[in-house]
Scaffold this motif. Structure first.
Motif, PDB file in Angstrom:
ATOM      1  N   GLY A  26       7.628   4.877  17.525  1.00  0.00           N
ATOM      2  CA  GLY A  26       6.379   5.117  18.242  1.00  0.00           C
ATOM      3  C   GLY A  26       5.339   5.925  17.491  1.00  0.00           C
ATOM      4  O   GLY A  26       4.286   6.263  18.054  1.00  0.00           O
ATOM      5  N   TYR A  27       5.603   6.248  16.224  1.00  0.00           N
ATOM      6  CA  TYR A  27       4.646   7.026  15.444  1.00  0.00           C
ATOM      7  C   TYR A  27       3.581   6.112  14.824  1.00  0.00           C
ATOM      8  O   TYR A  27       3.837   4.935  14.552  1.00  0.00           O
ATOM      9  CB  TYR A  27       5.354   7.793  14.319  1.00  0.00           C
ATOM     10  CG  TYR A  27       6.398   8.761  14.794  1.00  0.00           C
ATOM     11  CD1 TYR A  27       6.042   9.911  15.488  1.00  0.00           C
ATOM     12  CD2 TYR A  27       7.752   8.535  14.559  1.00  0.00           C
ATOM     13  CE1 TYR A  27       7.004  10.810  15.928  1.00  0.00           C
ATOM     14  CE2 TYR A  27       8.725   9.419  15.000  1.00  0.00           C
ATOM     15  CZ  TYR A  27       8.349  10.558  15.683  1.00  0.00           C
ATOM     16  OH  TYR A  27       9.304  11.433  16.126  1.00  0.00           O
ATOM     17  N   THR A  28       2.408   6.668  14.603  1.00  0.00           N
ATOM     18  CA  THR A  28       1.379   5.988  13.822  1.00  0.00           C
ATOM     19  C   THR A  28       1.619   6.345  12.364  1.00  0.00           C
ATOM     20  O   THR A  28       1.731   7.528  12.025  1.00  0.00           O
ATOM     21  CB  THR A  28      -0.033   6.448  14.240  1.00  0.00           C
ATOM     22  OG1 THR A  28      -0.229   6.113  15.613  1.00  0.00           O
ATOM     23  CG2 THR A  28      -1.095   5.784  13.391  1.00  0.00           C
ATOM     24  N   VAL A  29       1.731   5.336  11.496  1.00  0.00           N
ATOM     25  CA  VAL A  29       2.150   5.577  10.113  1.00  0.00           C
ATOM     26  C   VAL A  29       1.079   5.117   9.128  1.00  0.00           C
ATOM     27  O   VAL A  29       0.569   3.993   9.218  1.00  0.00           O
ATOM     28  CB  VAL A  29       3.475   4.851   9.803  1.00  0.00           C
ATOM     29  CG1 VAL A  29       3.918   5.130   8.365  1.00  0.00           C
ATOM     30  CG2 VAL A  29       4.561   5.288  10.782  1.00  0.00           C
ATOM     31  N   LEU A  30       0.741   5.998   8.194  1.00  0.00           N
ATOM     32  CA  LEU A  30      -0.134   5.674   7.074  1.00  0.00           C
ATOM     33  C   LEU A  30       0.702   5.720   5.799  1.00  0.00           C
ATOM     34  O   LEU A  30       1.683   6.471   5.728  1.00  0.00           O
ATOM     35  CB  LEU A  30      -1.288   6.663   6.966  1.00  0.00           C
ATOM     36  CG  LEU A  30      -2.176   6.820   8.212  1.00  0.00           C
ATOM     37  CD1 LEU A  30      -3.267   7.848   7.953  1.00  0.00           C
ATOM     38  CD2 LEU A  30      -2.775   5.501   8.625  1.00  0.00           C
ATOM     39  N   ASN A  31       0.325   4.945   4.786  1.00  0.00           N
ATOM     40  CA  ASN A  31       1.107   4.847   3.563  1.00  0.00           C
ATOM     41  C   ASN A  31       0.286   5.176   2.326  1.00  0.00           C
ATOM     42  O   ASN A  31      -0.936   4.953   2.306  1.00  0.00           O
ATOM     43  CB  ASN A  31       1.671   3.428   3.388  1.00  0.00           C
ATOM     44  CG  ASN A  31       2.698   3.084   4.450  1.00  0.00           C
ATOM     45  OD1 ASN A  31       3.411   3.949   4.934  1.00  0.00           O
ATOM     46  ND2 ASN A  31       2.776   1.808   4.812  1.00  0.00           N
ATOM     47  N   ALA A  32       0.966   5.665   1.299  1.00  0.00           N
ATOM     48  CA  ALA A  32       0.377   5.838  -0.027  1.00  0.00           C
ATOM     49  C   ALA A  32       1.495   5.678  -1.050  1.00  0.00           C
ATOM     50  O   ALA A  32       2.640   6.058  -0.796  1.00  0.00           O
ATOM     51  CB  ALA A  32      -0.288   7.203  -0.168  1.00  0.00           C
ATOM     52  N   LYS A  33       1.155   5.095  -2.218  1.00  0.00           N
ATOM     53  CA  LYS A  33       2.173   4.798  -3.229  1.00  0.00           C
ATOM     54  C   LYS A  33       2.071   5.680  -4.463  1.00  0.00           C
ATOM     55  O   LYS A  33       2.884   5.554  -5.373  1.00  0.00           O
ATOM     56  CB  LYS A  33       2.074   3.324  -3.637  1.00  0.00           C
ATOM     57  CG  LYS A  33       2.378   2.356  -2.497  1.00  0.00           C
ATOM     58  CD  LYS A  33       2.280   0.912  -2.959  1.00  0.00           C
ATOM     59  CE  LYS A  33       2.597  -0.046  -1.820  1.00  0.00           C
ATOM     60  NZ  LYS A  33       2.494  -1.477  -2.248  1.00  0.00           N
ATOM     61  N   ASP A  34       1.078   6.554  -4.528  1.00  0.00           N
ATOM     62  CA  ASP A  34       0.966   7.482  -5.658  1.00  0.00           C
ATOM     63  C   ASP A  34       0.267   8.747  -5.189  1.00  0.00           C
ATOM     64  O   ASP A  34      -0.287   8.803  -4.082  1.00  0.00           O
ATOM     65  CB  ASP A  34       0.219   6.853  -6.831  1.00  0.00           C
ATOM     66  CG  ASP A  34      -1.206   6.448  -6.484  1.00  0.00           C
ATOM     67  OD1 ASP A  34      -2.051   7.354  -6.312  1.00  0.00           O
ATOM     68  OD2 ASP A  34      -1.482   5.239  -6.396  1.00  0.00           O
ATOM     69  N   GLY A  35       0.284   9.768  -6.039  1.00  0.00           N
ATOM     70  CA  GLY A  35      -0.239  11.068  -5.634  1.00  0.00           C
ATOM     71  C   GLY A  35      -1.726  11.079  -5.334  1.00  0.00           C
ATOM     72  O   GLY A  35      -2.173  11.698  -4.371  1.00  0.00           O
ATOM     73  N   ARG A  36      -2.507  10.393  -6.133  1.00  0.00           N
ATOM     74  CA  ARG A  36      -3.952  10.396  -5.918  1.00  0.00           C
ATOM     75  C   ARG A  36      -4.310   9.662  -4.626  1.00  0.00           C
ATOM     76  O   ARG A  36      -5.183  10.107  -3.866  1.00  0.00           O
ATOM     77  CB  ARG A  36      -4.657   9.756  -7.113  1.00  0.00           C
ATOM     78  CG  ARG A  36      -4.591  10.616  -8.380  1.00  0.00           C
ATOM     79  CD  ARG A  36      -5.303   9.961  -9.536  1.00  0.00           C
ATOM     80  NE  ARG A  36      -5.151  10.746 -10.769  1.00  0.00           N
ATOM     81  CZ  ARG A  36      -5.521  10.325 -11.973  1.00  0.00           C
ATOM     82  NH1 ARG A  36      -6.081   9.129 -12.104  1.00  0.00           N
ATOM     83  NH2 ARG A  36      -5.340  11.083 -13.027  1.00  0.00           N
ATOM     84  N   SER A  37      -3.647   8.543  -4.386  1.00  0.00           N
ATOM     85  CA  SER A  37      -3.888   7.814  -3.132  1.00  0.00           C
ATOM     86  C   SER A  37      -3.481   8.659  -1.938  1.00  0.00           C
ATOM     87  O   SER A  37      -4.129   8.629  -0.890  1.00  0.00           O
ATOM     88  CB  SER A  37      -3.121   6.494  -3.127  1.00  0.00           C
ATOM     89  OG  SER A  37      -3.573   5.644  -4.149  1.00  0.00           O
ATOM     90  N   ALA A  38      -2.398   9.421  -2.099  1.00  0.00           N
ATOM     91  CA  ALA A  38      -1.930  10.283  -1.014  1.00  0.00           C
ATOM     92  C   ALA A  38      -3.000  11.298  -0.635  1.00  0.00           C
ATOM     93  O   ALA A  38      -3.269  11.521   0.553  1.00  0.00           O
ATOM     94  CB  ALA A  38      -0.648  10.999  -1.424  1.00  0.00           C
ATOM     95  N   LEU A  39      -3.624  11.913  -1.635  1.00  0.00           N
ATOM     96  CA  LEU A  39      -4.669  12.899  -1.357  1.00  0.00           C
ATOM     97  C   LEU A  39      -5.889  12.243  -0.725  1.00  0.00           C
ATOM     98  O   LEU A  39      -6.535  12.824   0.149  1.00  0.00           O
ATOM     99  CB  LEU A  39      -5.071  13.624  -2.646  1.00  0.00           C
ATOM    100  CG  LEU A  39      -4.040  14.629  -3.177  1.00  0.00           C
ATOM    101  CD1 LEU A  39      -4.498  15.180  -4.524  1.00  0.00           C
ATOM    102  CD2 LEU A  39      -3.829  15.766  -2.182  1.00  0.00           C
ATOM    103  N   GLU A  40      -6.190  11.017  -1.136  1.00  0.00           N
ATOM    104  CA  GLU A  40      -7.328  10.300  -0.555  1.00  0.00           C
ATOM    105  C   GLU A  40      -7.075   9.993   0.921  1.00  0.00           C
ATOM    106  O   GLU A  40      -7.952  10.205   1.768  1.00  0.00           O
ATOM    107  CB  GLU A  40      -7.579   9.007  -1.325  1.00  0.00           C
ATOM    108  CG  GLU A  40      -8.776   8.223  -0.830  1.00  0.00           C
ATOM    109  CD  GLU A  40      -9.042   6.983  -1.655  1.00  0.00           C
ATOM    110  OE1 GLU A  40      -9.855   6.144  -1.206  1.00  0.00           O
ATOM    111  OE2 GLU A  40      -8.434   6.840  -2.743  1.00  0.00           O
TER     112      GLU A  40
END
Length: 231
Positions: A26-40
């Motif tokens: 039931g969680y809303t999930v966002l994804n990132a595959k590298d550190g810079r994308s994660a910060l964005e």
């Protein structure tokens, strides 16, 4: 609105598996595959995220680097997820600011249990009332009530989410893409004009509650919530 979790992992199979299990819970999930994308992704959803599950070994910027930047001005809970199992590595992760640490390979049920514990603790330590104000307009994020000068304004879930996003970014112009990503999610595949439709809904209801001209159109850009006249 469900708790929002950012999962940062460069292993596509593990990222998909963890994300799917969290969504099933039931969680809303966002994804990132590298550190810079994660910060964005973090910056684009700042104030709305409830937890980050962060891999240590990431391309472009490692997990510790991401964590250090987040910890400069945010106490958002972070679970480090890594194959490093030395005590010294765990201490480094925790000292950098991680709230928990899970070692690969792990059972997804264990990760889900850790997520539940951290989110329960976060909710328990959140003030009973948290209010946002713009002019006479008030949003209570705990009761999810919207009032103008004490008068209750009834909103749908999506209208509430959109207004909350605008309130949290009051005075800042948000593009339609910003609003789509933050309110409908990055995976939304509908028409972008859905933003304009819901802005009209909000304006109508806020006007009925005697809130005048708070949501302004910035032509060619997007929308801004402000008490100042921007016509």
């Amino acid at each position: 609105m469900s708790d929002m979790i950012l999962v940062v992992e460069d292993d596509a199979a593990l990222l998909a598996s963890v994300s799917m299990d969290l969504q099933f819970e039931g969680y809303t999930v966002l994804n990132a595959k590298d550190g810079r994308s994660a910060l964005e992704v973090y910056e684009n959803n700042r104030g709305q995220l409830d937890l980050i599950i962060l891999d240590w070994m990431l391309p472009k910027l490692d997990g510790l680097g991401v964590l250090r930047r987040i910890r400069r001005n945010d106490d958002l809970p972070v679970i480090m997820m890594t194959a490093r199992d030395y005590v010294s590595d765990k201490v480094t992760g925790l000292d950098t600011g991680a709230d928990d640490y899970i070692t690969k390979p792990f059972d997804l049920e264990e990760l889900l249990a850790r997520v539940r514990v951290i989110l329960r603790h976060r909710q328990a330590t959140t003030p009973a009332t948290q209010q946002l104000h713009v002019g006479q307009l008030m949003v209570d994020t705990r009761s999810r009530q919207v009032r103008n000068g004490g008068e209750l304004i009834q909103l749908t879930q999506r209208e509430y989410d959109l207004l909350l996003c605008l309130m949290k970014n009051a005075g800042e112009t948000l593009t339609r893409d910003d609003l789509l990503d933050q309110v409908w999610g990055v995976d939304f595949e509908g028409q972008p004009n859905i933003v304009d439709v819901y802005i009209r809904y909000l304006r109508h209801k806020l006007a009925a509650g005697h809130v005048n001209d708070l949501i302004h159109t910035v032509r060619g850009v997007g929308y801004v919530l402000s008490t100042e006249y921007l016509g």
